[in-house]
Write an enzyme that holds these catalytic residues in place. Structure first.
Site, PDB file in Angstrom:
ATOM      1  N   GLN A 183      12.943   6.314   8.847  1.00  0.00           N
ATOM      2  CA  GLN A 183      13.103   6.865  10.195  1.00  0.00           C
ATOM      3  C   GLN A 183      11.746   7.027  10.886  1.00  0.00           C
ATOM      4  OE1 GLN A 183      15.073  10.753  10.478  1.00  0.00           O
ATOM      5  NE2 GLN A 183      16.198   9.945  12.218  1.00  0.00           N
ATOM      6  N   LYS A 184      10.663   7.006  10.098  1.00  0.00           N
ATOM      7  CA  LYS A 184       9.315   7.118  10.677  1.00  0.00           C
ATOM      8  C   LYS A 184       9.115   6.080  11.773  1.00  0.00           C
ATOM      9  CE  LYS A 184       5.771   5.108   9.734  1.00  0.00           C
ATOM     10  NZ  LYS A 184       4.596   4.363   9.348  1.00  0.00           N
ATOM     11  N   ASP A 185       9.614   4.861  11.544  1.00  0.00           N
ATOM     12  CA  ASP A 185       9.496   3.801  12.552  1.00  0.00           C
ATOM     13  C   ASP A 185      10.813   3.753  13.311  1.00  0.00           C
ATOM     14  OD1 ASP A 185       6.812   2.484  11.701  1.00  0.00           O
ATOM     15  OD2 ASP A 185       7.918   2.816   9.849  1.00  0.00           O
ATOM     16  N   ARG A 208      -1.558   3.337   7.081  1.00  0.00           N
ATOM     17  CA  ARG A 208      -2.700   3.306   8.008  1.00  0.00           C
ATOM     18  C   ARG A 208      -3.453   4.632   8.068  1.00  0.00           C
ATOM     19  NH1 ARG A 208       0.772  -0.438  11.260  1.00  0.00           N
ATOM     20  NH2 ARG A 208      -0.403  -2.366  11.533  1.00  0.00           N
ATOM     21  N   TYR A 243       0.854  -1.184   0.000  1.00  0.00           N
ATOM     22  CA  TYR A 243       0.000   0.000   0.000  1.00  0.00           C
ATOM     23  C   TYR A 243       0.894   1.240   0.000  1.00  0.00           C
ATOM     24  CZ  TYR A 243      -4.640   1.820  -0.087  1.00  0.00           C
ATOM     25  OH  TYR A 243      -5.798   2.414  -0.511  1.00  0.00           O
ATOM     26  N   HIS A 254       7.506   5.213   1.101  1.00  0.00           N
ATOM     27  CA  HIS A 254       8.130   3.988   0.567  1.00  0.00           C
ATOM     28  C   HIS A 254       8.955   4.299  -0.688  1.00  0.00           C
ATOM     29  CE1 HIS A 254       4.356   2.254   2.486  1.00  0.00           C
ATOM     30  NE2 HIS A 254       5.294   1.562   3.089  1.00  0.00           N
TER      31      HIS A 254
END
Ligand code: AMP
Length: 250
Positions: free
Chosen positions: A148-150, A187, A32, A37
């Protein structure tokens, strides 16, 4: 771009790429895809000869009451986006291929997983570490690209690579944000228009803390109170965790 569903075939292809002295970068995703990404795929393209994007919604990193079944999926769109942005292979296995009936191994990383996301999603990082280790053994990359988001996940992966001696360079790409600063996330599609507008408060809260730090504030509890006060401007928000932390140990 070639789509590969089979582990053995992916390993053979990766092996022959390595044999020809080309560098492989892998970009693990759950699909998704959005601009976040894509920035990982483009980065991979800059540093390596061959880019393998993986698309697998990994059941073992979802808790029993989480959104595995309703996680957004759109293979055709993901196929076009990965192809258009320069991926050479799309590794797209099904669950039986990744977790055959006798599958029994998992990787449990301590300490760095015992805070924040790890507390609110028990077992999540075990699922992540295990699937990432499998993807490393399947795609045999020289480089692996993560967002870096996670942030906590990036520390978990670096620990995995160091502790288990994977000969892979981990590359972290900055967070890509939406018009109001909210990090792009697959999400976000769960949010109604109004909820999405309100979610912008997350970025405002980060900016508030950033400006306090710029003014010289270093007390974690004071910084956290600014963070929580800003988030509470939206009364419907239920905070699982929101905290400043030391970057490399949390
Ligand atoms: P996911 O498909 O959510 O598992 O994410 C796959 C990879 O993309 C992970 O390394 C994420 O950290 C990264 N990623 C997801 N969203 C963003 C974003 N907004 N900016 C940068 N990287 C992202």
């Amino acid at each position: 771009m070639e789509v590969i569903n089979n582990i053995k075939l992916m390993q053979e292809i990766s092996e022959s790429i390595r044999y020809s002295k080309k560098k492989i970068a892998v970009v693990p995703t759950m699909g998704y895809l959005h601009t976040g990404h894509i920035s990982l795929i483009r980065r991979a393209k800059e540093i390596a000869d061959i880019v393998i994007t993986t698309l697998f919604v990994n059941p073992t990193q979802f808790g029993p009451n989480e959104d595995y079944d309703k996680y957004p999926r759109d293979f055709n769109r993901d196929f076009e986006l990965t192809k258009y942005n320069g991926s050479d292979y799309l590794f797209y296995p099904d669950t039986k291929e990744m977790y055959p009936i006798n599958f029994s191994t998992s990787i449990d990383i301590s300490k760095i997983t015992e805070k924040f996301e790890g507390v609110f999603r028990p077992g999540h990082f075990k699922g992540v570490a295990t699937v990432v280790a499998k993807l490393f053994n399947i795609t045999k990359p020289h480089y692996a690209i993560f967002g870096q988001k996670d942030y906590q996940q990036t520390l978990v992966i670096k620990r995995l690579v160091e502790d288990l001696n994977f000969d892979i360079e981990i590359i972290i790409v900055p967070t890509i944000r939406d018009y109001d600063g909210l990090a792009l996330s697959s999400r976000n599609t769960y949010l109604s228009k109004l909820e999405r507008e309100k979610a912008g408060i997350l970025f405002k809260a980060i900016e508030t803390v950033k400006s306090e730090i710029a003014k010289g504030q270093r007390e974690r509890l004071i910084l956290n109170s600014h963070l929580h006060k800003t988030l509470r401007q939206i009364p419907e928000i239920k905070i699982d965790y929101a905290s400043c932390a030391i970057a490399n140990t949390l």
